[in-house]
Design a protein around this motif. Structure first.
Motif, PDB file in Angstrom:
ATOM      1  N   LEU A   1       5.985 -10.324  -4.714  1.00 41.03           N
ATOM      2  CA  LEU A   1       5.155  -9.508  -5.599  1.00 41.03           C
ATOM      3  C   LEU A   1       4.242  -8.567  -4.824  1.00 41.03           C
ATOM      4  O   LEU A   1       4.045  -7.410  -5.212  1.00 41.03           O
ATOM      5  CB  LEU A   1       4.334 -10.451  -6.481  1.00 41.03           C
ATOM      6  CG  LEU A   1       3.764  -9.968  -7.798  1.00 41.03           C
ATOM      7  CD1 LEU A   1       4.802  -9.281  -8.661  1.00 41.03           C
ATOM      8  CD2 LEU A   1       3.168 -11.155  -8.559  1.00 41.03           C
ATOM      9  N   GLU A   2       3.698  -9.082  -3.728  1.00 42.38           N
ATOM     10  CA  GLU A   2       2.793  -8.245  -2.919  1.00 42.38           C
ATOM     11  C   GLU A   2       3.537  -7.080  -2.283  1.00 42.38           C
ATOM     12  O   GLU A   2       3.054  -5.950  -2.258  1.00 42.38           O
ATOM     13  CB  GLU A   2       2.176  -9.090  -1.807  1.00 42.38           C
ATOM     14  CG  GLU A   2       0.727  -9.415  -2.047  1.00 42.38           C
ATOM     15  CD  GLU A   2       0.146 -10.173  -0.855  1.00 42.38           C
ATOM     16  OE1 GLU A   2      -0.022  -9.573   0.228  1.00 42.38           O
ATOM     17  OE2 GLU A   2      -0.126 -11.376  -1.029  1.00 42.38           O
ATOM     18  N   ALA A   3       4.725  -7.386  -1.768  1.00 46.89           N
ATOM     19  CA  ALA A   3       5.510  -6.336  -1.118  1.00 46.89           C
ATOM     20  C   ALA A   3       5.920  -5.270  -2.136  1.00 46.89           C
ATOM     21  O   ALA A   3       5.847  -4.062  -1.864  1.00 46.89           O
ATOM     22  CB  ALA A   3       6.745  -6.934  -0.451  1.00 46.89           C
ATOM     23  N   ALA A   4       6.357  -5.718  -3.313  1.00 43.13           N
ATOM     24  CA  ALA A   4       6.774  -4.760  -4.341  1.00 43.13           C
ATOM     25  C   ALA A   4       5.587  -3.892  -4.770  1.00 43.13           C
ATOM     26  O   ALA A   4       5.709  -2.665  -4.919  1.00 43.13           O
ATOM     27  CB  ALA A   4       7.361  -5.500  -5.541  1.00 43.13           C
ATOM     28  N   SER A   5       4.416  -4.532  -4.931  1.00 42.14           N
ATOM     29  CA  SER A   5       3.235  -3.774  -5.359  1.00 42.14           C
ATOM     30  C   SER A   5       2.826  -2.759  -4.300  1.00 42.14           C
ATOM     31  O   SER A   5       2.532  -1.589  -4.613  1.00 42.14           O
ATOM     32  CB  SER A   5       2.072  -4.742  -5.624  1.00 42.14           C
ATOM     33  OG  SER A   5       2.403  -5.651  -6.641  1.00 42.14           O
ATOM     34  N   ALA A   6       2.820  -3.211  -3.045  1.00 40.25           N
ATOM     35  CA  ALA A   6       2.428  -2.315  -1.953  1.00 40.25           C
ATOM     36  C   ALA A   6       3.396  -1.132  -1.864  1.00 40.25           C
ATOM     37  O   ALA A   6       2.986   0.015  -1.644  1.00 40.25           O
ATOM     38  CB  ALA A   6       2.409  -3.081  -0.633  1.00 40.25           C
ATOM     39  N   GLN A   7       4.671  -1.423  -2.051  1.00 41.48           N
ATOM     40  CA  GLN A   7       5.676  -0.380  -1.936  1.00 41.48           C
ATOM     41  C   GLN A   7       5.533   0.683  -3.030  1.00 41.48           C
ATOM     42  O   GLN A   7       5.619   1.881  -2.769  1.00 41.48           O
ATOM     43  CB  GLN A   7       7.028  -1.052  -2.067  1.00 41.48           C
ATOM     44  CG  GLN A   7       8.101  -0.360  -1.314  1.00 41.48           C
ATOM     45  CD  GLN A   7       9.358  -1.179  -1.379  1.00 41.48           C
ATOM     46  OE1 GLN A   7       9.573  -1.943  -2.311  1.00 41.48           O
ATOM     47  NE2 GLN A   7      10.181  -1.020  -0.387  1.00 41.48           N
ATOM     48  N   TYR A   8       5.355   0.224  -4.268  1.00 38.60           N
ATOM     49  CA  TYR A   8       5.200   1.201  -5.350  1.00 38.60           C
ATOM     50  C   TYR A   8       3.887   1.989  -5.183  1.00 38.60           C
ATOM     51  O   TYR A   8       3.814   3.151  -5.550  1.00 38.60           O
ATOM     52  CB  TYR A   8       5.268   0.503  -6.709  1.00 38.60           C
ATOM     53  CG  TYR A   8       6.663   0.558  -7.303  1.00 38.60           C
ATOM     54  CD1 TYR A   8       7.725  -0.099  -6.691  1.00 38.60           C
ATOM     55  CD2 TYR A   8       6.942   1.301  -8.451  1.00 38.60           C
ATOM     56  CE1 TYR A   8       9.005  -0.040  -7.215  1.00 38.60           C
ATOM     57  CE2 TYR A   8       8.225   1.366  -8.976  1.00 38.60           C
ATOM     58  CZ  TYR A   8       9.248   0.693  -8.359  1.00 38.60           C
ATOM     59  OH  TYR A   8      10.517   0.770  -8.881  1.00 38.60           O
ATOM     60  N   ARG A   9       2.868   1.330  -4.614  1.00 40.17           N
ATOM     61  CA  ARG A   9       1.581   2.005  -4.431  1.00 40.17           C
ATOM     62  C   ARG A   9       1.677   3.045  -3.309  1.00 40.17           C
ATOM     63  O   ARG A   9       1.332   4.207  -3.510  1.00 40.17           O
ATOM     64  CB  ARG A   9       0.519   0.955  -4.108  1.00 40.17           C
ATOM     65  CG  ARG A   9      -0.866   1.320  -4.496  1.00 40.17           C
ATOM     66  CD  ARG A   9      -1.829   0.155  -4.225  1.00 40.17           C
ATOM     67  NE  ARG A   9      -1.973  -0.782  -5.329  1.00 40.17           N
ATOM     68  CZ  ARG A   9      -1.808  -2.098  -5.235  1.00 40.17           C
ATOM     69  NH1 ARG A   9      -1.490  -2.665  -4.074  1.00 40.17           N
ATOM     70  NH2 ARG A   9      -1.957  -2.878  -6.289  1.00 40.17           N
ATOM     71  N   THR A  10       2.171   2.616  -2.147  1.00 36.38           N
ATOM     72  CA  THR A  10       2.101   3.526  -0.992  1.00 36.38           C
ATOM     73  C   THR A  10       3.339   4.403  -0.861  1.00 36.38           C
ATOM     74  O   THR A  10       3.215   5.583  -0.537  1.00 36.38           O
ATOM     75  CB  THR A  10       1.906   2.744   0.328  1.00 36.38           C
ATOM     76  OG1 THR A  10       3.025   1.885   0.523  1.00 36.38           O
ATOM     77  CG2 THR A  10       0.648   1.926   0.310  1.00 36.38           C
ATOM     78  N   MET A  11       4.524   3.833  -1.114  1.00 32.74           N
ATOM     79  CA  MET A  11       5.728   4.655  -0.949  1.00 32.74           C
ATOM     80  C   MET A  11       5.924   5.590  -2.126  1.00 32.74           C
ATOM     81  O   MET A  11       6.307   6.739  -1.960  1.00 32.74           O
ATOM     82  CB  MET A  11       6.969   3.761  -0.844  1.00 32.74           C
ATOM     83  CG  MET A  11       7.219   3.203   0.535  1.00 32.74           C
ATOM     84  SD  MET A  11       8.905   2.541   0.591  1.00 32.74           S
ATOM     85  CE  MET A  11       8.941   1.912   2.261  1.00 32.74           C
ATOM     86  N   LEU A  12       5.706   5.066  -3.340  1.00 35.14           N
ATOM     87  CA  LEU A  12       5.993   5.862  -4.536  1.00 35.14           C
ATOM     88  C   LEU A  12       4.728   6.437  -5.175  1.00 35.14           C
ATOM     89  O   LEU A  12       4.813   7.213  -6.128  1.00 35.14           O
ATOM     90  CB  LEU A  12       6.773   5.030  -5.564  1.00 35.14           C
ATOM     91  CG  LEU A  12       8.182   4.613  -5.123  1.00 35.14           C
ATOM     92  CD1 LEU A  12       8.840   3.705  -6.167  1.00 35.14           C
ATOM     93  CD2 LEU A  12       9.079   5.840  -4.877  1.00 35.14           C
ATOM     94  N   GLY A  13       3.567   6.080  -4.634  1.00 33.08           N
ATOM     95  CA  GLY A  13       2.317   6.674  -5.124  1.00 33.08           C
ATOM     96  C   GLY A  13       2.047   6.364  -6.593  1.00 33.08           C
ATOM     97  O   GLY A  13       1.489   7.193  -7.317  1.00 33.08           O
ATOM     98  N   ALA A  14       2.425   5.173  -7.031  1.00 33.18           N
ATOM     99  CA  ALA A  14       2.283   4.839  -8.450  1.00 33.18           C
ATOM    100  C   ALA A  14       0.997   4.059  -8.707  1.00 33.18           C
ATOM    101  O   ALA A  14       0.370   3.541  -7.788  1.00 33.18           O
ATOM    102  CB  ALA A  14       3.495   4.028  -8.919  1.00 33.18           C
ATOM    103  N   ASP A  15       0.611   3.993  -9.982  1.00 35.14           N
ATOM    104  CA  ASP A  15      -0.577   3.279 -10.435  1.00 35.14           C
ATOM    105  C   ASP A  15      -0.188   1.817 -10.674  1.00 35.14           C
ATOM    106  O   ASP A  15       0.426   1.491 -11.691  1.00 35.14           O
ATOM    107  CB  ASP A  15      -1.058   3.954 -11.722  1.00 35.14           C
ATOM    108  CG  ASP A  15      -2.236   3.236 -12.366  1.00 35.14           C
ATOM    109  OD1 ASP A  15      -2.740   2.248 -11.788  1.00 35.14           O
ATOM    110  OD2 ASP A  15      -2.637   3.658 -13.467  1.00 35.14           O
ATOM    111  N   VAL A  16      -0.523   0.952  -9.708  1.00 33.60           N
ATOM    112  CA  VAL A  16      -0.075  -0.444  -9.728  1.00 33.60           C
ATOM    113  C   VAL A  16      -1.268  -1.348 -10.005  1.00 33.60           C
ATOM    114  O   VAL A  16      -2.281  -1.265  -9.309  1.00 33.60           O
ATOM    115  CB  VAL A  16       0.569  -0.823  -8.367  1.00 33.60           C
ATOM    116  CG1 VAL A  16       1.021  -2.279  -8.371  1.00 33.60           C
ATOM    117  CG2 VAL A  16       1.739   0.110  -8.044  1.00 33.60           C
ATOM    118  N   GLY A  17      -1.165  -2.204 -11.000  1.00 34.22           N
ATOM    119  CA  GLY A  17      -2.260  -3.094 -11.385  1.00 34.22           C
ATOM    120  C   GLY A  17      -2.339  -4.353 -10.529  1.00 34.22           C
ATOM    121  O   GLY A  17      -1.583  -4.520  -9.562  1.00 34.22           O
ATOM    122  N   ALA A  18      -3.250  -5.239 -10.911  1.00 29.86           N
ATOM    123  CA  ALA A  18      -3.430  -6.522 -10.214  1.00 29.86           C
ATOM    124  C   ALA A  18      -2.498  -7.564 -10.836  1.00 29.86           C
ATOM    125  O   ALA A  18      -2.138  -7.456 -12.006  1.00 29.86           O
ATOM    126  CB  ALA A  18      -4.878  -6.969 -10.351  1.00 29.86           C
TER     127      ALA A  18
END
Lengths: 134, 134
Positions: free
Chosen positions: A15-32
């Protein structure tokens, strides 16, 4: 009958890796992360301008997505959720038309606190479909 | 960086059956089949209020989705497409962050007449991701 695509749910092995990836690689708005013990998952929402992506990660010993991750260790799209106005009317129409509703056929309260049903993937092009009343 | 979910693409073994089912069972707005010989697919669009579902069916002898249907005879979700404003900037950022772009790495003109790229599913939770410049 179906309205908006409410979300696409992706089962993820990390979950952490997926969240980090969408946040930093895809620049998306990722929640907690949010634990949903009643549903056996921890959920992270990715908010897009027109819909949501939901990451699902197993919580507890009997998570409904553990089997999916065992078969798909890298993760994968688990289901899509379409909105309906009246879930009982939707169900009755679908059953009349020959579609199979999973489980007892009675709506349950889903992770968003709203009534949901799941339809058999074999009846819908191999895709698990959730219907959510909005 | 990513914007709207442009579409979810479902590979289907029977385009007519899938169209009829979404029309009559799910009451959706289903378009007419469109052959895309340059892409080896026949496409049907299902227009939802906030996004689109695209049915993909093989066209010709070297369709890029034939292998997927061989592995998933009932069909299944083939890819998701996120919109980006600048596909070259998006690609360069992704490559810098360590993501793999499929093929030559140069955008191609997709089935909608716009530049597209595909990202490696192993880098994104087992999901094939298309980026489309809008």
């Amino acid at each position: 009958m179906i309205g908006r695509l409410n979300h696409v749910a992706i089962a993820v092995p990390d979950l952490e890796a997926a969240s980090a990836q969408y946040r930093t690689m895809l620049g998306a708005d990722v929640g907690a992360p949010q634990d949903e013990p009643d549903h056996g998952v921890t959920v992270v929402f990715v908010t897009l301008p027109n819909t949501k992506i939901e990451f699902l990660y197993p919580l507890g010993d009997a998570s409904p997505i553990q089997g999916f991750l065992d078969k798909n260790p890298a993760g994968g799209i688990h289901h899509m959720c379409y909105e309906v106005e009246n879930i009982i009317a939707a169900r009755d129409h679908l059953v009349t038309e020959g579609a199979r509703v999973l489980g007892s056929g009675e709506p349950k309260i889903g992770a968003h606190g709203k009534p949901v049903l799941f339809l058999h993937p074999k009846d819908f092009q191999g895709c698990l479909i959730e219907l959510e009343e909005v």
